[in-house]
Design an enzyme around this catalytic site. Structure first.
Site, mmCIF file in Angstrom:
data_model
loop_
_atom_site.group_PDB
_atom_site.id
_atom_site.type_symbol
_atom_site.label_atom_id
_atom_site.label_comp_id
_atom_site.label_asym_id
_atom_site.label_seq_id
_atom_site.Cartn_x
_atom_site.Cartn_y
_atom_site.Cartn_z
ATOM 1 C CE LYS A 136 -1.725 2.908 2.920
ATOM 2 N NZ LYS A 136 -1.813 4.101 2.083
ATOM 3 C CD GLU A 175 13.731 1.372 8.682
ATOM 4 O OE1 GLU A 175 14.197 2.471 9.038
ATOM 5 O OE2 GLU A 175 14.338 0.301 8.853
ATOM 6 C CB CYS A 227 13.330 9.400 7.270
ATOM 7 S SG CYS A 227 14.273 8.366 6.153
ATOM 8 C CD GLU A 263 10.355 13.310 10.587
ATOM 9 O OE1 GLU A 263 9.215 12.869 10.825
ATOM 10 O OE2 GLU A 263 11.235 12.648 9.989
HETATM 11 P P1 NAD Z 1 2.425 8.573 7.526
HETATM 12 O O1 NAD Z 1 2.741 7.853 8.768
HETATM 13 O O2 NAD Z 1 1.378 9.622 7.572
HETATM 14 O O3 NAD Z 1 1.957 7.544 6.394
HETATM 15 C C1 NAD Z 1 2.772 6.470 5.984
HETATM 16 C C2 NAD Z 1 1.890 5.411 5.363
HETATM 17 O O4 NAD Z 1 1.038 4.875 6.375
HETATM 18 C C3 NAD Z 1 0.965 5.912 4.264
HETATM 19 O O5 NAD Z 1 0.864 4.939 3.263
HETATM 20 C C4 NAD Z 1 -0.353 6.081 4.984
HETATM 21 O O6 NAD Z 1 -1.488 6.021 4.145
HETATM 22 C C5 NAD Z 1 -0.308 4.908 5.941
HETATM 23 N N1 NAD Z 1 -1.166 5.043 7.112
HETATM 24 C C6 NAD Z 1 -1.596 6.176 7.710
HETATM 25 N N2 NAD Z 1 -2.396 5.870 8.764
HETATM 26 C C7 NAD Z 1 -2.456 4.531 8.829
HETATM 27 C C8 NAD Z 1 -3.110 3.608 9.695
HETATM 28 N N3 NAD Z 1 -3.858 4.032 10.715
HETATM 29 N N4 NAD Z 1 -2.948 2.285 9.476
HETATM 30 C C9 NAD Z 1 -2.180 1.834 8.467
HETATM 31 N N5 NAD Z 1 -1.540 2.660 7.606
HETATM 32 C C10 NAD Z 1 -1.668 3.988 7.798
HETATM 33 O O7 NAD Z 1 3.810 9.132 6.983
HETATM 34 P P2 NAD Z 1 4.074 10.049 5.741
HETATM 35 O O8 NAD Z 1 3.643 11.432 6.102
HETATM 36 O O9 NAD Z 1 3.533 9.415 4.512
HETATM 37 O O10 NAD Z 1 5.668 9.973 5.611
HETATM 38 C C11 NAD Z 1 6.528 10.824 6.280
HETATM 39 C C12 NAD Z 1 7.136 10.136 7.480
HETATM 40 O O11 NAD Z 1 7.809 8.951 7.079
HETATM 41 C C13 NAD Z 1 8.190 10.976 8.170
HETATM 42 O O12 NAD Z 1 8.024 10.892 9.561
HETATM 43 C C14 NAD Z 1 9.486 10.321 7.739
HETATM 44 O O13 NAD Z 1 10.567 10.546 8.624
HETATM 45 C C15 NAD Z 1 9.094 8.899 7.675
HETATM 46 N N6 NAD Z 1 10.018 8.137 6.826
HETATM 47 C C16 NAD Z 1 10.896 7.265 7.423
HETATM 48 C C17 NAD Z 1 11.821 6.564 6.651
HETATM 49 C C18 NAD Z 1 12.797 5.606 7.276
HETATM 50 O O14 NAD Z 1 13.368 4.806 6.539
HETATM 51 N N7 NAD Z 1 13.001 5.626 8.581
HETATM 52 C C19 NAD Z 1 11.845 6.746 5.276
HETATM 53 C C20 NAD Z 1 10.937 7.637 4.698
HETATM 54 C C21 NAD Z 1 10.027 8.323 5.490
#
Ligand code: NAD
Length: 453
Positions: A154, A229, A263, A355
């Site tokens: 997803k 992650e 990230c 962040e």
């Molecule tokens: P997010 O947590 O809002 O969403 C990530 C994913 O989770 C999306 O596909 C979203 O639709 C899904 N999601 C949201 N709510 C959910 C739920 N209740 N149940 C299941 N899935 C759900 O994050 P974002 O805004 O898309 O991404 C940015 C974040 O990702 C930042 O905090 C960044 O640091 C982190 N990130 C971490 C890494 C790493 O490798 N550590 C890499 C890239 C991004």
């Protein structure tokens, strides 16, 4: 079926109407993945490896197309997005090669022998964020499939285009139907269904720490395997004995690349007090060369923020922020946020701790090595970090003491698909990349065979 309007953040024009899947669609994808599992595992390793290599080659052959798609969808610069496509291909090649190399061991026993087998988990649920859509997808597809699992992936619903294209390319490569299923929908509907579904044996999640915590709690109900992650607030530590010119020249890329939506962004720069003013001067000069504009132009270093909502979120940190430097932004439409360099006197301010996920960096002074590490480690996050010094012993000492999973010395690089990557503390759980990640996509089984002696 509901739809989502996907907007090009550079032009604010509509680029696609994305239909959103439901929980029932997710169930169908999980069923397809479950049905495809035995067939996928019955393909001998050399042939499975060949299929994944073909997939990798197709990704590389479509790098320009994928890159342009990503840039239109979320504003990443074209240089970066094409690089990501090629990196996704390299990742797939690495895991294609891992298939035949990942095995168990033979352990002696009394009256028999022990054999260990890394067994596939079955169906795995992969959930990815919007900031590096294609690369995050590849990081998960590679090890999931290499370990013999089938997957339901997803992507973030606002940036699904390259992931959908990856799914098509997997089929074109000959990876059997049902092995990789891409389901585009919201987190609440599709993502959560993957957490809840009893046939999904593991969730591999990349995203925010807040959502990661919810997913981990949701997985607890079935003791479902989960890797996370998550976010970061990574420190870039510059000691007085560093090559200041080099450290300052590298610093803008470490925070402003991908508009700070990274990230691993080095969003805190800690500088030894005796060279603070000099470093700041060099850093601001370097930041002025970081051109903001149309991400489709190869000369552009930074594009817009990915969405209007995210721009508004970043502004909750940057509105009214007292800065040492604020760049201009292009005129006209687009979700632009300037580059901002701040030197707050209060290191506990939200902009220093949370962040921001935007092109906003704080530069803070420290007195000595212990002080630098105290400030660095005074964070709930621990994803990555950098150390700039000419003293090799100090570099190693500080790297060992930093509470972060991925550290660079005299460099700001973070991610290589052949080395383990992941976070300490609230930056995550488990590791991606390298052969180590395969442990997170398999269950270790021990078989004792009595030999009668
Ligand atoms: P997010 O947590 O809002 O969403 C990530 C994913 O989770 C999306 O596909 C979203 O639709 C899904 N999601 C949201 N709510 C959910 C739920 N209740 N149940 C299941 N899935 C759900 O994050 P974002 O805004 O898309 O991404 C940015 C974040 O990702 C930042 O905090 C960044 O640091 C982190 N990130 C971490 C890494 C790493 O490798 N550590 C890499 C890239 C991004």
């Amino acid at each position: 079926m509901s739809t989502l309007r996907l907007i090009n953040p550079t032009t604010t024009e509509l680029i696609a109407e994305q239909s959103l899947a439901t929980a029932a669609d997710t169930d169908a994808a999980v069923a397809a993945a479950k049905a495809a599992g035995p067939g996928w595992r019955a393909i001998n390793p050399a042939d499975r490896s060949r299929l994944m290599r073909r997939f990798a080659d197709l990704i590389a052959a479509h790098a320009q197309e994928l890159g342009e798609m990503e840039t239109r969808n979320m504003g990443m610069t074209i240089g970066n997005s094409v690089w990501c496509a090629n990196a996704a291909a390299d990742t797939m090649h690495y895991f294609a090669g891992a298939i035949e190399k990942h095995g168990g061991s033979t352990l002696p026993g009394v009256g028999g022998v022990n054999l260990t087998f890394p067994e596939p988990l079955g169906v795995v649920g992969l959930i990815t964020p919007w900031n590096f859509p294609m690369m995050m997808a590849a990081w998960k597809i590679g090890p999931a499939l290499a370990a013999g699992n089938t997957a339901v992936l997803k992507p973030a619903e606002i940036t699904p285009l390259t992931t959908i294209r990856l799914g098509q390319l997997a089929l074109e490569a000959g990876i059997p139907e049902g092995v990789l299923n891409v389901v585009v929908g919201t987190g609440q509907e599709v993502g959560w269904r993957l957490v809840e579904h009893r046939d999904v044996r593991k969730v591999a999640f990349t995203g925010s720490t807040a959502v990661g915590k919810r997913i981990m709690a949701g997985c607890a109900d079935q003791v479902k395997r989960v890797t996370l992650e998550l976010g970061g607030k990574s420190a870039n530590i510059v000691f007085a004995d560093a090559d200041l010119e080099k450290a300052a020249a590298a610093a803008p890329g470490a925070i402003f690349d991908n508009s700070g939506q990274d990230c691993c962004a080095r969003s805190r720069i800690l500088v030894q007090r005796s060279v603070f003013d000099r470093f700041l001067e060099l850093f601001i000069a370097a930041a002025k060369g970081f051109t903001i504009g149309d991400p489709m132009l190869p000369t552009t270093a930074m594009g817009p923020m990915a969405t209007e909502q995210h721009l508004a979120r970043v502004r909750t940190f940057s509105d009214g922020l007292d800065t040492a430097y604020t760049s201009d932004v292009p005129d006209g439409p687009g979700y632009w946020h300037p580059i901002m360099i701040a030197t707050p006197s209060d290191p506990t301010a939200a902009v220093c701790r949370d962040e921001v996920f935007g092109p906003v960096v704080v530069v803070l002074p420290f007195d000595d090595e212990a002080d630098a590490l105290r400030i660095c480690n005074d964070s709930d996050y621990g994803l990555s970090g950098s150390i700039w010094t000419r003293d090799g012993s100090k570099a190693l000492r500080a790297a060992r003491a930093m509470e972060a999973g991925t550290i660079s010395v005299n460099s700001n690089s973070s991610v290589r698909y052949w080395t383990p990557f992941g976070g300490f503390k609230q930056s995550g759980l488990g590791r991606e990349h390298s052969m180590k990640v395969l442990d997170h996509y398999t269950e270790m089984k021990n078989v004792f065979i009595a030999t009668g002696d």
